[in-house]
Design a protein around this motif. Sequence first.
Motif, mmCIF file in Angstrom:
data_model
loop_
_atom_site.group_PDB
_atom_site.id
_atom_site.type_symbol
_atom_site.label_atom_id
_atom_site.label_comp_id
_atom_site.label_asym_id
_atom_site.label_seq_id
_atom_site.Cartn_x
_atom_site.Cartn_y
_atom_site.Cartn_z
ATOM 1 N N GLY A 61 17.299 26.018 50.708
ATOM 2 C CA GLY A 61 18.056 26.142 51.946
ATOM 3 C C GLY A 61 18.118 27.562 52.455
ATOM 4 N N ASP A 62 17.063 28.330 52.189
ATOM 5 C CA ASP A 62 17.017 29.746 52.565
ATOM 6 C C ASP A 62 15.581 30.098 52.904
ATOM 7 N N THR A 63 15.341 30.497 54.127
ATOM 8 C CA THR A 63 13.967 30.754 54.570
ATOM 9 C C THR A 63 13.347 31.995 53.938
ATOM 10 N N LYS A 64 14.138 32.777 53.222
ATOM 11 C CA LYS A 64 13.624 34.005 52.624
ATOM 12 C C LYS A 64 13.633 33.965 51.096
ATOM 13 N N SER A 65 13.803 32.775 50.516
ATOM 14 C CA SER A 65 13.831 32.669 49.054
ATOM 15 C C SER A 65 12.480 32.986 48.440
ATOM 16 N N CYS A 66 11.407 32.624 49.150
ATOM 17 C CA CYS A 66 10.059 32.767 48.603
ATOM 18 C C CYS A 66 9.119 33.336 49.657
ATOM 19 N N VAL A 67 8.269 34.276 49.249
ATOM 20 C CA VAL A 67 7.244 34.825 50.138
ATOM 21 C C VAL A 67 5.951 35.004 49.355
ATOM 22 N N GLY A 68 4.839 34.911 50.074
ATOM 23 C CA GLY A 68 3.551 35.195 49.459
ATOM 24 C C GLY A 68 3.326 36.690 49.357
ATOM 25 N N ARG A 69 2.561 37.098 48.348
ATOM 26 C CA ARG A 69 2.247 38.515 48.150
ATOM 27 C C ARG A 69 0.727 38.656 48.041
ATOM 28 N N PRO A 70 0.054 38.917 49.154
ATOM 29 C CA PRO A 70 -1.399 39.062 49.104
ATOM 30 C C PRO A 70 -1.819 40.389 48.479
ATOM 31 N N VAL A 71 -2.857 40.326 47.655
ATOM 32 C CA VAL A 71 -3.466 41.521 47.054
ATOM 33 C C VAL A 71 -4.899 41.580 47.553
ATOM 34 N N GLY A 72 -5.302 42.738 48.064
ATOM 35 C CA GLY A 72 -6.571 42.910 48.777
ATOM 36 C C GLY A 72 -7.755 42.097 48.297
ATOM 37 N N THR A 73 -8.311 42.434 47.151
ATOM 38 C CA THR A 73 -9.527 41.773 46.674
ATOM 39 C C THR A 73 -9.270 41.102 45.338
#
Length: 480
Positions: free
Chosen positions: A348-360
Amino acid sequence: MLNMIFTGLVAYDPKTSKANNAMADSITSSDQQNWTVTIKPGWKFSDGTTVTAKSYVDAWNYGALVTNKQVNASFFQYIAGYNDVAPASGSPTAQTMSGLKVVNDTTFTVALSQKFSTWPQTLGYSAYYPLPASFFNDHAAYLAKPVGNGPYVINAWNRSQNMQLRPNTGYSGTNKPQNGGIDLKVYTDTNAAYADLQSGNLDVNNGIPNSALKTVQSDLNGRFINEPAGIIQTLSFPLYQPGWSTDGAKLVRQGISMAIDRPTISKVVFTNTRTPASDWTSPVLGASGGFKEGLCGQECTYNPTMAKQLIQQGGGFPGGQLTISYNADGPHKEWVDAICNNVNNAMGDTKSCVGRPVGTFADFRNQVTGKQMTGPFRTGWQMDYPLIQDFLQPLYTTGASSNDSHYSNPQFDSLVSQANAEPDQTQAVTDFQSAEKLLVTDMPAIPLWYQNGTVGWSSKVSNVMLDPFSVPVYTAITVK
C-alpha cells in the motif's frame, strides 16, 4: 557448435534428459568415489586419429590447470588433486591432477575428493570432451579449425559471421546427421533473423525476438515450439549484509516471494515464454530427476495480504526501501518494475520498492562477486547437465562457486553430501529434495520462473525439436 562436433562419454536424451553412455562403454565404481571409465574402441577424431583414454585425461588436466585460464576449470573440482593444479593463489604445485590415471588405451581411472554417486551423469557436459593430440601440438592451427569426434566436422569458418558444418563420415555414434549439413549464421539483429525465417532465407531460428512472440504462431503457420528449458530465474539476497541475515529477515524474504504475481508477469511481460516457478530446479528434470512442482508451497504462491503481514512481522525492508538490482544492458527493467508494482500494491505504498539498474552485465556481476549488493538482485542458472545436484550444490552449499547470496546452512550441506554419497538414484533425489525444502524457510533466493526455450522453422525442414538445454537437435532435422 561444440556439441555438434564433439561426443562425450555420455549424451542426454533430447526428450527425457536421461544420461546414456555415448563414447563410454562403462563407468563403474564400488564406493561412489573411485571410478573406472572404459571407452568404446575404434572411435576416431575427424582428423583420423584415434580417441583414447589419454585423449580424455589430457583434456581434463589441461582444462583444470589454472595457468591455462579455462573458464570451465571448476567442473573438475571434484577430482582429487584439483586444488594442486588450481589453487586460489594462482600458483599450481602440480601440472596434472593426482586423481586421473591412464590404465590403457581404452581405460582410465578417476578418484574423486568426495563421494558423488551421480558423477557419471555430469560427463555429457562440454568441459569433459576429449581432445586430439593436435590441440596440444599445434594449438593455433587447432583453434583456427577445431577437430572433434562428433557427428559434424567444420568445413569452413568465418569468425563472427558463419560456419559450415558437414556430416562426419567416420562418426561412430548413434545420432548420425539426418541432413547434409548445417550452415550457422550470425545475426546482430534478432528482428533481421526473424524476417529471414519468414521469407525462407533461414530454416531454423531459436532466437525469436520478443516483438514477434504475439504473432509467431500465425506467422509461421504453427511451426513454433515454446517449452520449459533447463533455466531458472531467481532473486538472490545479500545474506552477508547484517540487515538481511536476521531471523526476521527470513520472514521478509518469504513475504517478498508471496507478493510476486508470477502467472501474470509470465503472461503479460513474457508472453508465456516463462513458466511460474514453484521450486528451485526445472521441469525438464522430470519427477524422477528431482523436479517437484509445488515444492515451495505457499511461499511461492501469490498472496499479497499474507506478504504484507510477513514483511511487517519480520521488521520491514532493511534500510526502509526494497531495491532490486539488475543489469541495465539486458531486458530486465520491465519485469523488475512489475515485481516492484506487486510489492508496492501489497504494502500500500508506491515507494516501497524500486528497481536499481546497473550499467552493464560485467559491472553488475563485479558488484555481485564483490559482495557490494545491499538488496535483492537478479540471478539465473542454466543447467550444465540435467541433475538436481546441479541446481542445488553449486548455488547453495557453503562457499560454492556460484553461491551469490553467500547462503550457509550446515544441515543443507550435510543433506547434499548425503545425497551425493547415496548409490540409489531414487534415494539420492529424495535427499536432494530434503535439502531443497530448507530453501523454502531460509529463502536465500526467490524462484521466479523457468525460462522457456523457443524455436521457429521454415516450411523447408521438419523434425525440429529442442533438447533439455533449449538448443535445437540439429542432427535430427530433415530437409523436405
